[in-house]
Design a protein around this motif. Structure first.
Motif, PDB file in Angstrom:
ATOM      1  N   TRP A  48      11.943  -2.129  31.860  1.00 12.34           N
ATOM      2  CA  TRP A  48      12.107  -3.463  31.302  1.00 12.34           C
ATOM      3  C   TRP A  48      12.412  -3.349  29.816  1.00 12.34           C
ATOM      4  O   TRP A  48      12.273  -2.288  29.213  1.00 12.34           O
ATOM      5  N   SER A  49      12.806  -4.469  29.202  1.00 15.90           N
ATOM      6  CA  SER A  49      13.058  -4.521  27.772  1.00 15.90           C
ATOM      7  C   SER A  49      12.529  -5.844  27.236  1.00 15.90           C
ATOM      8  O   SER A  49      12.501  -6.845  27.960  1.00 15.90           O
ATOM      9  N   GLN A  50      12.115  -5.841  25.985  1.00 13.80           N
ATOM     10  CA  GLN A  50      11.550  -7.030  25.356  1.00 13.80           C
ATOM     11  C   GLN A  50      12.420  -7.462  24.179  1.00 13.80           C
ATOM     12  O   GLN A  50      12.796  -6.639  23.349  1.00 13.80           O
ATOM     13  N   GLU A  51      12.715  -8.743  24.120  1.00 15.36           N
ATOM     14  CA  GLU A  51      13.511  -9.296  23.021  1.00 15.36           C
ATOM     15  C   GLU A  51      12.653 -10.256  22.203  1.00 15.36           C
ATOM     16  O   GLU A  51      12.233 -11.303  22.697  1.00 15.36           O
ATOM     17  N   SER A  52      12.403  -9.909  20.976  1.00 17.04           N
ATOM     18  CA  SER A  52      11.634 -10.772  20.075  1.00 17.04           C
ATOM     19  C   SER A  52      12.571 -11.723  19.354  1.00 17.04           C
ATOM     20  O   SER A  52      13.742 -11.412  19.131  1.00 17.04           O
ATOM     21  N   PRO A  53      12.080 -12.898  18.957  1.00 11.30           N
ATOM     22  CA  PRO A  53      12.937 -13.807  18.192  1.00 11.30           C
ATOM     23  C   PRO A  53      13.215 -13.248  16.801  1.00 11.30           C
ATOM     24  O   PRO A  53      12.358 -12.611  16.187  1.00 11.30           O
ATOM     25  N   THR A  54      14.408 -13.466  16.306  1.00 10.74           N
ATOM     26  CA  THR A  54      14.743 -13.094  14.944  1.00 10.74           C
ATOM     27  C   THR A  54      14.178 -14.142  13.985  1.00 10.74           C
ATOM     28  O   THR A  54      13.730 -15.215  14.402  1.00 10.74           O
ATOM     29  N   LYS A  55      14.219 -13.830  12.706  1.00  7.72           N
ATOM     30  CA  LYS A  55      13.742 -14.801  11.711  1.00  7.72           C
ATOM     31  C   LYS A  55      14.566 -16.083  11.798  1.00  7.72           C
ATOM     32  O   LYS A  55      14.019 -17.202  11.708  1.00  7.72           O
ATOM     33  N   GLU A  56      15.868 -15.973  11.990  1.00  8.43           N
ATOM     34  CA  GLU A  56      16.718 -17.150  12.094  1.00  8.43           C
ATOM     35  C   GLU A  56      16.359 -17.974  13.324  1.00  8.43           C
ATOM     36  O   GLU A  56      16.279 -19.203  13.267  1.00  8.43           O
ATOM     37  N   GLN A  57      16.128 -17.307  14.452  1.00  8.12           N
ATOM     38  CA  GLN A  57      15.754 -18.020  15.678  1.00  8.12           C
ATOM     39  C   GLN A  57      14.384 -18.676  15.525  1.00  8.12           C
ATOM     40  O   GLN A  57      14.173 -19.804  15.986  1.00  8.12           O
ATOM     41  N   TRP A  58      13.465 -17.981  14.902  1.00  9.23           N
ATOM     42  CA  TRP A  58      12.121 -18.533  14.683  1.00  9.23           C
ATOM     43  C   TRP A  58      12.203 -19.807  13.839  1.00  9.23           C
ATOM     44  O   TRP A  58      11.583 -20.821  14.161  1.00  9.23           O
ATOM     45  N   ASP A  59      12.960 -19.760  12.763  1.00  9.20           N
ATOM     46  CA  ASP A  59      13.092 -20.927  11.891  1.00  9.20           C
ATOM     47  C   ASP A  59      13.784 -22.082  12.602  1.00  9.20           C
ATOM     48  O   ASP A  59      13.549 -23.249  12.271  1.00  9.20           O
ATOM     49  N   ALA A  60      14.648 -21.770  13.581  1.00 12.23           N
ATOM     50  CA  ALA A  60      15.341 -22.814  14.337  1.00 12.23           C
ATOM     51  C   ALA A  60      14.490 -23.390  15.456  1.00 12.23           C
ATOM     52  O   ALA A  60      14.906 -24.336  16.126  1.00 12.23           O
ATOM     53  N   GLY A  61      13.270 -22.820  15.671  1.00 11.24           N
ATOM     54  CA  GLY A  61      12.365 -23.391  16.657  1.00 11.24           C
ATOM     55  C   GLY A  61      12.116 -22.555  17.888  1.00 11.24           C
ATOM     56  O   GLY A  61      11.355 -22.961  18.770  1.00 11.24           O
ATOM     57  N   ARG A  62      12.742 -21.375  17.992  1.00 11.31           N
ATOM     58  CA  ARG A  62      12.507 -20.534  19.173  1.00 11.31           C
ATOM     59  C   ARG A  62      11.241 -19.725  18.948  1.00 11.31           C
ATOM     60  O   ARG A  62      11.251 -18.711  18.261  1.00 11.31           O
ATOM     61  N   ARG A  63      10.141 -20.141  19.565  1.00 13.50           N
ATOM     62  CA  ARG A  63       8.857 -19.508  19.360  1.00 13.50           C
ATOM     63  C   ARG A  63       8.429 -18.739  20.616  1.00 13.50           C
ATOM     64  O   ARG A  63       7.302 -18.854  21.077  1.00 13.50           O
ATOM     65  N   TYR A  64       9.326 -17.961  21.165  1.00 16.28           N
ATOM     66  CA  TYR A  64       8.990 -17.171  22.360  1.00 16.28           C
ATOM     67  C   TYR A  64       9.897 -15.937  22.403  1.00 16.28           C
ATOM     68  O   TYR A  64      10.974 -15.897  21.797  1.00 16.28           O
ATOM     69  N   GLY A  65       9.416 -14.909  23.112  1.00 19.57           N
ATOM     70  CA  GLY A  65      10.215 -13.715  23.362  1.00 19.57           C
ATOM     71  C   GLY A  65      10.706 -13.728  24.799  1.00 19.57           C
ATOM     72  O   GLY A  65      10.192 -14.471  25.655  1.00 19.57           O
ATOM     73  N   ILE A  66      11.691 -12.903  25.101  1.00 17.52           N
ATOM     74  CA  ILE A  66      12.304 -12.866  26.427  1.00 17.52           C
ATOM     75  C   ILE A  66      12.144 -11.482  27.036  1.00 17.52           C
ATOM     76  O   ILE A  66      12.345 -10.464  26.370  1.00 17.52           O
ATOM     77  N   CYS A  67      11.748 -11.447  28.311  1.00 20.88           N
ATOM     78  CA  CYS A  67      11.621 -10.203  29.069  1.00 20.88           C
ATOM     79  C   CYS A  67      12.893  -9.986  29.875  1.00 20.88           C
ATOM     80  O   CYS A  67      13.370 -10.904  30.551  1.00 20.88           O
ATOM     81  N   TRP A  68      13.425  -8.765  29.827  1.00 24.55           N
ATOM     82  CA  TRP A  68      14.658  -8.413  30.507  1.00 24.55           C
ATOM     83  C   TRP A  68      14.449  -7.243  31.471  1.00 24.55           C
ATOM     84  O   TRP A  68      13.623  -6.361  31.202  1.00 24.55           O
ATOM     85  N   VAL A  69      15.211  -7.253  32.578  1.00 22.70           N
ATOM     86  CA  VAL A  69      15.195  -6.140  33.525  1.00 22.70           C
ATOM     87  C   VAL A  69      16.643  -5.772  33.860  1.00 22.70           C
ATOM     88  O   VAL A  69      17.545  -6.624  33.753  1.00 22.70           O
ATOM     89  N   PRO A  70      16.901  -4.523  34.266  1.00 28.07           N
ATOM     90  CA  PRO A  70      18.251  -4.170  34.687  1.00 28.07           C
ATOM     91  C   PRO A  70      18.680  -5.027  35.881  1.00 28.07           C
ATOM     92  O   PRO A  70      17.891  -5.324  36.764  1.00 28.07           O
ATOM     93  N   ALA A  71      19.944  -5.428  35.873  1.00 26.03           N
ATOM     94  CA  ALA A  71      20.442  -6.297  36.955  1.00 26.03           C
ATOM     95  C   ALA A  71      20.742  -5.485  38.215  1.00 26.03           C
ATOM     96  O   ALA A  71      21.074  -4.309  38.133  1.00 26.03           O
TER      97      ALA A  71
END
Length: 275
Positions: free
Chosen positions: A252-275
């Motif tokens: 799996w892989s984890q995607e954290s919000p960037t500073k720009e995304q955080w300031d725009a209101g995205r307060r969550y990270g996303i979990c990814w898996v190979p398709a």
């Protein structure tokens, strides 16, 4: 501009006219204007507030047009190609408690439009807020130009769009009401998050990874990356294991919000898996 986010007044000046020769004099000896010297006021044309948008209208917007605050495109028949559909039209609150009038491009007016449009998108698509996070669907909003607002336009318009690939919008079906579970809306990627080849795309395009879960990140400020990674690990690991053929061998892989995304209101990270 959105992350995908001059009042003009005409003053009619009447020019005063002096008495033309040939007028008559009154008893005091002053000259009175003759009938022919009376000025004719020019006809005033009321300012045009423009058409008010309607729910159900469709627009064929480019990515750049969808990111703008004012849309000057005309609606197109929804049976034809289009990339945006209007799902709500509201009225801007431009009068303040102190009796002043806000500009349509003020922060308060844009905040009202953004809040109203984003809160209604999940209901329109038939999704829970957490489910919407894993799609490429987004709410975009438009307000009148300052000139049309000066003429009386006070609406805001909510459109749904879907990102197909970087700077490219997905062509929408004739109607998007309840369309949230369409596979083409699902969020995928061309490579693992954090790698140079990572590009977020619709799962209808070629892809190598799929977004499967999200993890809320609390706090007033964006936490440091180690803290975010620790917060996300168990949720992402469990989501990957549940989708793996072998529960002992999975990635799996984890995607954290960037500073720009955080300031725009995205307060969550996303979990990814190979398709």
């Amino acid at each position: 501009m959105r992350t995908l986010t001059v009042c003009l007044s005409a003053a009619l000046v009447l020019t005063g006219c002096t008495t033309a020769p040939g007028g008559t004099r009154d008893q005091a000896g002053t000259r009175s204007p003759s009938a022919s010297s009376t000025p004719t006021p020019p006809e005033t044309v009321p300012p045009d507030p423009g058409p008010r948008p309607e729910v159900g209208e469709c627009h064929d917007l480019s990515f750049g047009q969808a990111a703008a605050v004012v849309d000057r495109s005309d609606p197109v028949p929804c049976r034809r190609r289009h990339t945006a559909e209007t799902y709500f039209v509201g009225r801007l609150e431009l009068e303040t408690a102190s009796g002043h009038t806000r500009r349509v491009d003020s922060r308060a007016a844009q905040r009202q439009a953004r809040t109203s449009c984003t809160s209604r998108l999940t209901r329109h698509l038939g999704l829970a807020p957490r489910e919407l996070r894993l799609t490429m669907a987004q709410a975009v909003w438009f307000t009148p130009s300052p000139q049309r607002a000066e003429a009386g336009a006070d609406w805001f318009r909510c459109d749904v769009v879907a990102v197909a690939a970087p700077r490219k919008l997905l062509q929408l079906p004739r109607r998007t009401k309840g369309w949230g579970d369409a596979p083409v809306l699902t969020m995928c990627a061309t490579a693992a998050p954090g790698t140079p080849a990572f590009r977020r795309v619709s799962c209808g395009a070629d892809h190598a990874w799929r977004a499967v879960s999200t993890v809320d990140i609390t706090g007033k400020r964006l936490p440091r990356q180690p803290a975010i990674a620790a917060r996300m690990e168990s949720t992402c690991r469990d989501a990957a294991r549940s989708r793996a053929d072998d529960p002992l061998d999975f990635t799996w892989s984890q995607e954290s919000p960037t500073k720009e995304q955080w300031d725009a209101g995205r307060r969550y990270g996303i979990c990814w898996v190979p398709a």
